[in-house]
Design a protein around this motif. Structure first.
Motif, PDB file in Angstrom:
ATOM      1  N   MET A   1       0.827  -1.212   0.000  1.00 33.83           N
ATOM      2  CA  MET A   1       0.000   0.000   0.000  1.00 33.83           C
ATOM      3  C   MET A   1       0.858   1.258   0.000  1.00 33.83           C
ATOM      4  SD  MET A   1      -3.454  -0.717   2.223  1.00 33.83           S
ATOM      5  CE  MET A   1      -2.610  -0.798   3.800  1.00 33.83           C
ATOM      6  N   THR A   2       2.015   1.194   0.655  1.00 30.76           N
ATOM      7  CA  THR A   2       2.927   2.340   0.622  1.00 30.76           C
ATOM      8  C   THR A   2       3.374   2.637  -0.800  1.00 30.76           C
ATOM      9  OG1 THR A   2       3.737   1.832   2.855  1.00 30.76           O
ATOM     10  CG2 THR A   2       5.111   3.253   1.490  1.00 30.76           C
ATOM     11  N   ALA A   3       3.754   1.585  -1.522  1.00 33.27           N
ATOM     12  CA  ALA A   3       4.191   1.764  -2.901  1.00 33.27           C
ATOM     13  C   ALA A   3       3.038   2.194  -3.805  1.00 33.27           C
ATOM     14  CB  ALA A   3       4.810   0.470  -3.424  1.00 33.27           C
ATOM     15  N   THR A   4       1.849   1.612  -3.608  1.00 30.60           N
ATOM     16  CA  THR A   4       0.672   2.006  -4.394  1.00 30.60           C
ATOM     17  C   THR A   4       0.346   3.470  -4.171  1.00 30.60           C
ATOM     18  OG1 THR A   4      -0.240  -0.246  -4.290  1.00 30.60           O
ATOM     19  CG2 THR A   4      -1.770   1.540  -4.812  1.00 30.60           C
ATOM     20  N   MET A   5       0.455   3.911  -2.936  1.00 31.83           N
ATOM     21  CA  MET A   5       0.189   5.309  -2.613  1.00 31.83           C
ATOM     22  C   MET A   5       1.147   6.227  -3.372  1.00 31.83           C
ATOM     23  SD  MET A   5       0.546   7.261   1.045  1.00 31.83           S
ATOM     24  CE  MET A   5       2.336   7.090   0.978  1.00 31.83           C
ATOM     25  N   LEU A   6       2.428   5.845  -3.434  1.00 30.37           N
ATOM     26  CA  LEU A   6       3.405   6.664  -4.162  1.00 30.37           C
ATOM     27  C   LEU A   6       3.055   6.760  -5.638  1.00 30.37           C
ATOM     28  CD1 LEU A   6       6.761   5.432  -2.568  1.00 30.37           C
ATOM     29  CD2 LEU A   6       5.503   7.527  -2.074  1.00 30.37           C
ATOM     30  N   GLY A   7       2.700   5.611  -6.248  1.00 28.60           N
ATOM     31  CA  GLY A   7       2.372   5.616  -7.663  1.00 28.60           C
ATOM     32  C   GLY A   7       1.174   6.469  -7.977  1.00 28.60           C
ATOM     33  N   ALA A   8       0.133   6.409  -7.130  1.00 25.87           N
ATOM     34  CA  ALA A   8      -1.083   7.198  -7.352  1.00 25.87           C
ATOM     35  C   ALA A   8      -0.857   8.668  -7.018  1.00 25.87           C
ATOM     36  CB  ALA A   8      -2.219   6.636  -6.509  1.00 25.87           C
TER      37      ALA A   8
ATOM     38  N   GLU B   1       4.232  25.640  -0.445  1.00 23.79           N
ATOM     39  CA  GLU B   1       4.025  26.799   0.425  1.00 23.79           C
ATOM     40  C   GLU B   1       4.964  26.805   1.623  1.00 23.79           C
ATOM     41  OE1 GLU B   1      -0.058  27.080   1.537  1.00 23.79           O
ATOM     42  OE2 GLU B   1      -0.789  27.182  -0.529  1.00 23.79           O
ATOM     43  N   ASN B   2       5.409  25.634   2.078  1.00 25.48           N
ATOM     44  CA  ASN B   2       6.180  25.567   3.321  1.00 25.48           C
ATOM     45  C   ASN B   2       7.620  25.095   3.148  1.00 25.48           C
ATOM     46  OD1 ASN B   2       3.941  26.007   5.528  1.00 25.48           O
ATOM     47  ND2 ASN B   2       3.061  24.540   4.084  1.00 25.48           N
ATOM     48  N   LEU B   3       7.929  24.351   2.074  1.00 26.27           N
ATOM     49  CA  LEU B   3       9.276  23.823   1.899  1.00 26.27           C
ATOM     50  C   LEU B   3       9.796  24.184   0.516  1.00 26.27           C
ATOM     51  CD1 LEU B   3       8.597  20.353   3.592  1.00 26.27           C
ATOM     52  CD2 LEU B   3       9.846  22.285   4.572  1.00 26.27           C
ATOM     53  N   THR B   4       9.905  23.203  -0.372  1.00 24.98           N
ATOM     54  CA  THR B   4      10.368  23.428  -1.732  1.00 24.98           C
ATOM     55  C   THR B   4       9.667  22.451  -2.656  1.00 24.98           C
ATOM     56  OG1 THR B   4      12.275  23.208  -3.229  1.00 24.98           O
ATOM     57  CG2 THR B   4      12.314  21.904  -1.218  1.00 24.98           C
ATOM     58  N   TRP B   5       9.491  22.833  -3.931  1.00 26.09           N
ATOM     59  CA  TRP B   5       8.811  21.934  -4.864  1.00 26.09           C
ATOM     60  C   TRP B   5       9.584  20.638  -5.070  1.00 26.09           C
ATOM     61  CZ3 TRP B   5      11.295  20.302  -9.250  1.00 26.09           C
ATOM     62  CH2 TRP B   5      12.331  21.075  -9.761  1.00 26.09           C
ATOM     63  N   ARG B   6      10.896  20.672  -4.862  1.00 25.47           N
ATOM     64  CA  ARG B   6      11.694  19.453  -5.022  1.00 25.47           C
ATOM     65  C   ARG B   6      11.352  18.405  -3.965  1.00 25.47           C
ATOM     66  NH1 ARG B   6      15.751  20.606  -8.748  1.00 25.47           N
ATOM     67  NH2 ARG B   6      16.043  22.835  -9.117  1.00 25.47           N
ATOM     68  N   GLY B   7      10.796  18.857  -2.849  1.00 29.00           N
ATOM     69  CA  GLY B   7      10.419  17.941  -1.782  1.00 29.00           C
ATOM     70  C   GLY B   7       9.318  16.969  -2.174  1.00 29.00           C
ATOM     71  N   ILE B   8       8.473  17.336  -3.159  1.00 29.42           N
ATOM     72  CA  ILE B   8       7.399  16.431  -3.565  1.00 29.42           C
ATOM     73  C   ILE B   8       7.969  15.187  -4.248  1.00 29.42           C
ATOM     74  CG2 ILE B   8       5.787  18.332  -3.837  1.00 29.42           C
ATOM     75  CD1 ILE B   8       6.093  18.167  -6.826  1.00 29.42           C
ATOM     76  N   PHE B   9       9.206  15.259  -4.703  1.00 30.82           N
ATOM     77  CA  PHE B   9       9.868  14.092  -5.288  1.00 30.82           C
ATOM     78  C   PHE B   9      10.769  13.389  -4.279  1.00 30.82           C
ATOM     79  CE2 PHE B   9       9.287  17.117  -8.879  1.00 30.82           C
ATOM     80  CZ  PHE B   9       8.336  16.383  -9.567  1.00 30.82           C
ATOM     81  N   TYR B  10      11.452  14.153  -3.442  1.00 32.36           N
ATOM     82  CA  TYR B  10      12.362  13.546  -2.459  1.00 32.36           C
ATOM     83  C   TYR B  10      11.619  12.747  -1.392  1.00 32.36           C
ATOM     84  CZ  TYR B  10      16.262  16.299  -4.364  1.00 32.36           C
ATOM     85  OH  TYR B  10      17.229  16.828  -5.192  1.00 32.36           O
ATOM     86  N   ILE B  11      10.366  13.112  -1.098  1.00 35.20           N
ATOM     87  CA  ILE B  11       9.607  12.388  -0.074  1.00 35.20           C
ATOM     88  C   ILE B  11       9.383  10.935  -0.486  1.00 35.20           C
ATOM     89  CG2 ILE B  11       7.343  12.979  -1.015  1.00 35.20           C
ATOM     90  CD1 ILE B  11       8.292  12.655   2.705  1.00 35.20           C
ATOM     91  N   ASN B  12       9.467  10.677  -1.796  1.00 31.93           N
ATOM     92  CA  ASN B  12       9.278   9.306  -2.278  1.00 31.93           C
ATOM     93  C   ASN B  12      10.407   8.366  -1.845  1.00 31.93           C
ATOM     94  OD1 ASN B  12       6.962  10.082  -3.678  1.00 31.93           O
ATOM     95  ND2 ASN B  12       8.100  10.543  -5.546  1.00 31.93           N
ATOM     96  N   ILE B  13      11.596   8.927  -1.628  1.00 37.99           N
ATOM     97  CA  ILE B  13      12.770   8.086  -1.404  1.00 37.99           C
ATOM     98  C   ILE B  13      12.659   7.256  -0.129  1.00 37.99           C
ATOM     99  CG2 ILE B  13      15.286   8.087  -1.114  1.00 37.99           C
ATOM    100  CD1 ILE B  13      15.317  10.650  -2.857  1.00 37.99           C
ATOM    101  N   PRO B  14      12.439   7.864   1.054  1.00 34.36           N
ATOM    102  CA  PRO B  14      12.334   7.018   2.261  1.00 34.36           C
ATOM    103  C   PRO B  14      11.131   6.076   2.211  1.00 34.36           C
ATOM    104  CG  PRO B  14      11.738   9.289   2.758  1.00 34.36           C
ATOM    105  CD  PRO B  14      12.343   9.296   1.394  1.00 34.36           C
ATOM    106  N   LEU B  15      10.002   6.564   1.683  1.00 42.27           N
ATOM    107  CA  LEU B  15       8.816   5.710   1.605  1.00 42.27           C
ATOM    108  C   LEU B  15       9.034   4.547   0.640  1.00 42.27           C
ATOM    109  CD1 LEU B  15       6.004   8.441   1.562  1.00 42.27           C
ATOM    110  CD2 LEU B  15       6.760   7.036   3.487  1.00 42.27           C
ATOM    111  N   GLY B  16       9.701   4.821  -0.472  1.00 38.06           N
ATOM    112  CA  GLY B  16       9.983   3.760  -1.439  1.00 38.06           C
ATOM    113  C   GLY B  16      10.900   2.691  -0.876  1.00 38.06           C
ATOM    114  N   PHE B  17      11.901   3.112  -0.119  1.00 33.67           N
ATOM    115  CA  PHE B  17      12.820   2.142   0.480  1.00 33.67           C
ATOM    116  C   PHE B  17      12.136   1.308   1.561  1.00 33.67           C
ATOM    117  CE2 PHE B  17      16.502   4.519  -1.305  1.00 33.67           C
ATOM    118  CZ  PHE B  17      17.132   3.430  -1.887  1.00 33.67           C
TER     119      PHE B  17
END
Length: 522
Positions: A30-37, A172-188
């Motif tokens: 479900m973690t991986a499915t969530m990332l894909g969606a 609004e609070n961090l950086t647009w690059r964070g929307i991609f970097y958040i995938n890394i720990p969840l993906g692992f």
């Protein structure tokens, strides 16, 4: 005593994981499915900021389109590949491809780099969207899958709807690059979970090599067709470019069908489409994706333009859909597991979705938050009763060796339906808005208001004088009402089709054991 001694090994051989192990596997899946969606929609609110950082406004649509093309085209290929080379290895490969794309997206220094990285990310995302439920089909008996189907349906729907809200938070609070970097720990986390618990590299009985030509043709016609749907509004539906891409897509589809009928090891076996249950479930999935995804994606336009809400607040006002999805997906899954029957749920779901869409087709500037929230709650509940239940029906209708291809094909149909819906209803919205604005402003709309950009600029519209702002908002209301109205017959068609879905009893763990213990015929 004899029965006990023979039952336990059989159960272990057919479905070897304990409940605790299954829950750990489901968490990773479900973690991986969530990332894909999530990554299908999370960039929506970040696009203006990305353009401000990287430039190239004319290439902006490709940030979304690239992921959509790659993920949808690859969805149908992962199932057959996993049938041959194993679910675990295929799924791990999809996660690693997705993570590589995510890292490259975060590191992108130009728009072409970002678009290329999104293509790589989409190739992995297609596997994340389809392989999770295929693995569930291998380790859980059909009747027990209902409960987990509900969890997956909830995760997929919530991630799809919550994407813009999450993206807005990062921008609004961090950086647009964070929307991609958040995938890394969840993906692992997903990768490690699957690696540790799913010990066996599950495969079907198929021993053929992958049909490379069939896979290439499938991906080619899917990309060509999606490209036509996504870009023809900008090109012009009757333009030479649009017609040429459509002609190419049709030629590739014909070549693919011809190849699959003569191939000894087809990537998409035509025999599964002769299965009535599978075909009806797939058609319902397509229509559901078209009617639900295609229309509701434009609800935030109403909230921002008509109601004057910020992107974050508009995202919060979409929470009723998420709530409805949670209730509908989980409750239907548990009831399916208890009853061993599934047909009633898509019928109920499409009926409720049609009622909800009818209610949404009447929203205007004076509509209360309670009214549209209840309509979205009902829509989410209806959607929760359809999406994964239909995948479950498709899985249950085919032989176990075809679970991978059945799951990927059903997911592919849902993705294609959503893509068709976004393109078709987007054209309806833009066309209606253009006509309304032309009638309201014969000499041209106010500066900053453009039908081609759908939302124009909410801030600009709110700052217009009343003599201009009110006609602009009225034009948007008429366009949104028309869009939702056209979605109603699509959902009615899905409802009627679901009545013809034949119900095949879902076998439980005891049924599998009993079948395995039956003596072979003499």
């Amino acid at each position: 005593m004899t029965t006990s001694s023979t039952t336990s090994p059989t159960t272990s051989a057919e479905f070897p994981l304990s409940h605790r192990q299954i829950m750990v596997v489901v968490f990773g899946l479900m973690t991986a499915t969530m990332l894909g969606a999530l990554d299908q929609t999370i960039v929506a609110t970040a696009l203006p900021t990305i353009v401000g950082d990287l430039g190239s406004l004319d290439q902006l649509p490709w940030v979304v389109t690239a992921y959509l093309l790659a993920s949808t085209a690859s969805t149908a290929v992962y199932g057959p590949i996993s049938d041959i080379y194993g679910r675990k290895r295929t799924y791990q490969a999809a996660i690693l491809i997705f993570l590589l794309g995510s890292i490259l997206c975060g590191l992108a220094q130009s728009m072409p780099q970002l678009i290329g990285a999104r293509l790589i990310q989409g190739l992995g995302g297609g596997g994340l969207l389809t392989m999770g439920f295929a693995i569930i089909g291998d380790v859980i008996p059909p009747r027990e899958r209902g409960r987990y189907a509900g969890y997956f349906g909830a995760v997929f729907g919530i991630a799809s709807v919550a994407g813009p809200l999450v993206g807005g938070f990062f921008v609004e609070n961090l950086t647009w690059r964070g929307i991609f970097y958040i995938n890394i720990p969840l993906g692992f986390i997903a990768f490690i979970t699957i690696s540790r618990v799913l010990k066996k590299n599950l495969t079907s009985d198929v021993k053929n090599r992958i049909d490379l030509l069939g896979a290439a043709l499938l991906i080619s016609w899917t990309v060509a067709l999606l490209l036509w749907l996504e870009r023809s509004r900008a090109w012009g539906w009757g333009s030479p470019t649009s017609l040429a891409v459509l002609a190419l897509a049709l030629v590739l589809i014909a070549a693919f069908i011809r190849h699959e009928t003569v191939s000894e090891a087809p990537i998409l076996p035509t025999r599964i489409f002769r299965n009535r249950v599978f075909t009806v479930a797939g058609a319902c999935t397509f229509l559901g994706g078209l009617g639900l995804f295609g229309a509701i994606i434009y609800m935030p336009i109403y909230l921002q333009i008509v109601k004057g809400q910020s992107p974050t607040l508009a995202g919060l006002h979409m929470l009723p859909i998420i709530t409805g999805l949670l209730i509908g997906s989980i409750s239907s899954g548990r009831l399916i597991t208890r009853w061993g029957r599934y047909k009633a749920f898509p019928i109920l779901g499409f009926a409720m979705s049609g009622i909800a869409m009818t209610a949404l087709s009447r929203i205007d500037a004076d509509t209360s938050a309670v009214y549209y929230s209840l309509a979205m709650l009902l829509l989410g509940y209806g959607f929760g009763n359809t999406t994964q239940v239909l995948v479950l029906a498709a899985q249950n209708a085919v032989e176990r060796k075809d679970i991978g291809v059945a799951t990927s094909t059903a997911t592919f149909m849902r993705q294609m339906g959503g893509t068709f819906g976004i393109a078709v209803f987007g054209s309806i919205l833009v066309g209606t808005l253009t006509t309304s604005l032309a009638a309201a402003f014969p000499t041209g709309p106010p500066a900053g208001v453009s039908a081609d950009r759908l939302t124009g600029s909410p801030a600009v519209i709110q700052q217009l004088p009343d003599v201009a702002r009110i006609p602009v908002i009225d034009s948007f209301i008429h366009a949104i009402q028309t869009t939702f109205t056209w979605a109603i017959p699509v959902l009615i068609a899905a409802f009627i089709l679901s009545l013809f879905l034949k119900e095949i009893r879902l076998a439980g763990r005891d049924d599998v054991v009993a079948t395995a213990e039956e003596p072979a015929p003499a």
